[in-house]
Design an enzyme around this catalytic site. Structure first.
Site, mmCIF file in Angstrom:
data_model
loop_
_atom_site.group_PDB
_atom_site.id
_atom_site.type_symbol
_atom_site.label_atom_id
_atom_site.label_comp_id
_atom_site.label_asym_id
_atom_site.label_seq_id
_atom_site.Cartn_x
_atom_site.Cartn_y
_atom_site.Cartn_z
ATOM 1 N N LYS A 34 0.757 -0.649 -0.201
ATOM 2 C CA LYS A 34 0.108 -0.434 0.446
ATOM 3 C C LYS A 34 0.706 1.698 -0.217
ATOM 4 O O LYS A 34 2.391 1.324 0.520
ATOM 5 C CB LYS A 34 -1.008 -0.407 1.355
ATOM 6 C CG LYS A 34 -0.173 0.340 2.693
ATOM 7 C CD LYS A 34 -1.084 -0.309 3.684
ATOM 8 C CE LYS A 34 -0.193 -0.066 5.675
ATOM 9 N NZ LYS A 34 -1.201 -1.159 5.960
ATOM 10 N N TYR A 242 17.225 29.440 7.597
ATOM 11 C CA TYR A 242 16.064 30.377 8.343
ATOM 12 C C TYR A 242 16.056 30.506 9.730
ATOM 13 O O TYR A 242 16.059 29.426 10.268
ATOM 14 C CB TYR A 242 14.278 29.202 7.831
ATOM 15 C CG TYR A 242 14.126 29.706 5.977
ATOM 16 C CD1 TYR A 242 14.246 31.116 5.546
ATOM 17 C CD2 TYR A 242 14.986 29.092 5.414
ATOM 18 C CE1 TYR A 242 13.236 31.401 4.149
ATOM 19 C CE2 TYR A 242 13.881 29.190 4.174
ATOM 20 C CZ TYR A 242 13.259 30.168 3.846
ATOM 21 O OH TYR A 242 13.477 30.656 2.390
#
Ligand SMILES: *Cc1c(COP(=O)(O)O)cnc(C)c1O
Length: 342
Positions: A34, A242
């Site tokens: 899956k 950042y």
């Protein structure tokens, strides 16, 4: 077109891991493929595992079954979430077999499928999908290929495992089915009491370590590498990235590399992840950006623009460093990698 980041998937390791689960369980092992084979590629995983001897494959939805484009004639594909009303037309035309998870799904299948076999899920305590044990009578008259249940705490030494085992044994004594199946990857590690007739590993196939019993047995399957865009010096007192969360306490050599959170290298690795240039370990410094990450490369004087580094993506280690689960580390890997099955 050249891509500056690579995901390399080790087919032999995937096959080795599947065999380990089969041998450990002492019964046939299927494979959960899956979520696009836990992010690595469902079709390629299917073919590699089929070559190793796997004959039962699990996806979550009919949309995934459709995307997979079928399985070899000697194999079976099982759809874990079962058929919704909207799925029925496709489900009846498909050779995939649904898992019936609710009385409503059982009735939908009974009315439309003309006696075709299905699997069913019994909920033994997780309260996610499945018929409650006292609803199992709804299955009377439906041909059940495999009766499943699913463990909530198999990765822990929890009393819940034995409670679920006892509850599943009880239901298995009352419901007619060709096979019974309880164990995921971690469940296989709990011992052969949990094997029944078929096991359903997922994570461990792809190199995740579900429990300590598997730690020295399973091999890493997915490796990620990224190219250095630029090497630079961060002067003492300057920051990097950042938020300026990294401030250099001495002049610091940094390699800025071509991977970021948009590739699934999520911000949990900020100041926590590691990469390797050969034997040199390069710690992540500052925040992971969308497309870039900075590494302290002082230990690797030769590393320069255009060179490749391997990010440490050994799943238990990377999970510990980032706070992400091993499942998340695999399934979030992005679309920008050059993917190679080797
Ligand atoms: C995903 C899934 C598995 C595989 O679980 P892992 O923990 O990845 O081994 C097995 N059974 C069911 C019902 C699942 O949803």
């Amino acid at each position: 077109m050249h891509r500056p980041l690579r995901l390399t998937i080790d087919r032999t390791a995937l096959q080795h891991n599947w065999r380990w689960f089969k041998d450990r369980a002492g019964v046939p092992a299927g494979a959960a493929i899956k979520a696009n084979g836990y992010g690595l590629g469902a079709r390629e995983a299917l073919m590699a595992l089929h070559d190793a001897g796997c004959r039962t494959f699990f996806v979550s939805t009919y949309a995934e079954a459709n995307a997979l484009g079928g399985v070899p004639d000697d194999s079976e594909l099982v759809v874990l979430h079962g058929p919704s009303g909207e799925d029925m037309e496709f489900a009846l035309a498909s050779s995939a077999r649904p898992v019936l998870n609710s009385v409503a799904q059982v009735e939908r299948w009974r009315q439309a499928a003309g006696g075709r076999p299905a699997d069913a899920m019994i909920d033994t305590g997780m309260n996610r999908l499945g018929l409650r044990p006292d609803e199992a009578g709804a299955l009377d008259g439906v041909t059940i290929d495999t009766l499943h249940s699913h463990l909530a705490c198999a990765d822990e030494d929890s009393a819940m495992n034995e409670r679920q085992l006892a509850a599943f044994r009880d239901v298995a004594g009352r419901v007619q089915a060709r096979r019974f199946s309880l164990a995921n990857s971690a469940g296989v590690c709990l011992g052969r009491d949990y094997s029944f007739d078929l096991v359903r590993p997922g994570l461990g196939l792809y190199g995740g370590i579900p429990r300590h019993e598997a730690a020295d047995e399973l091999r890493q399957v997915a490796r990620i590498a990224a190219q250095v865009v630029q090497r630079r010096v961060i002067l003492k007192g300057e920051s990097c990235g950042y938020g300026a969360t990294f401030v250099a306490d001495a002049d610091t050599e940094a390699a800025i590399v071509n991977i970021g959170y948009a590739d699934g290298y999520l911000r949990g690795f900020s100041s926590r992840g590691t990469a390797f240039a050969g034997e040199f370990a390069l710690p992540v410094i500052g925040r992971v950006s969308m497309d870039l990450v900075a590494l302290n490369c002082g230990s690797a004087p030769q590393l320069g623009d255009g060179d490749w580094v391997e990010l440490d993506y050994d799943l238990p280690t990377a999970s510990q460093a980032s706070g992400l689960s091993q499942y998340e580390l695999l399934t979030t890997l992005g679309a920008r990698f050059e993917r190679t099955w080797a």
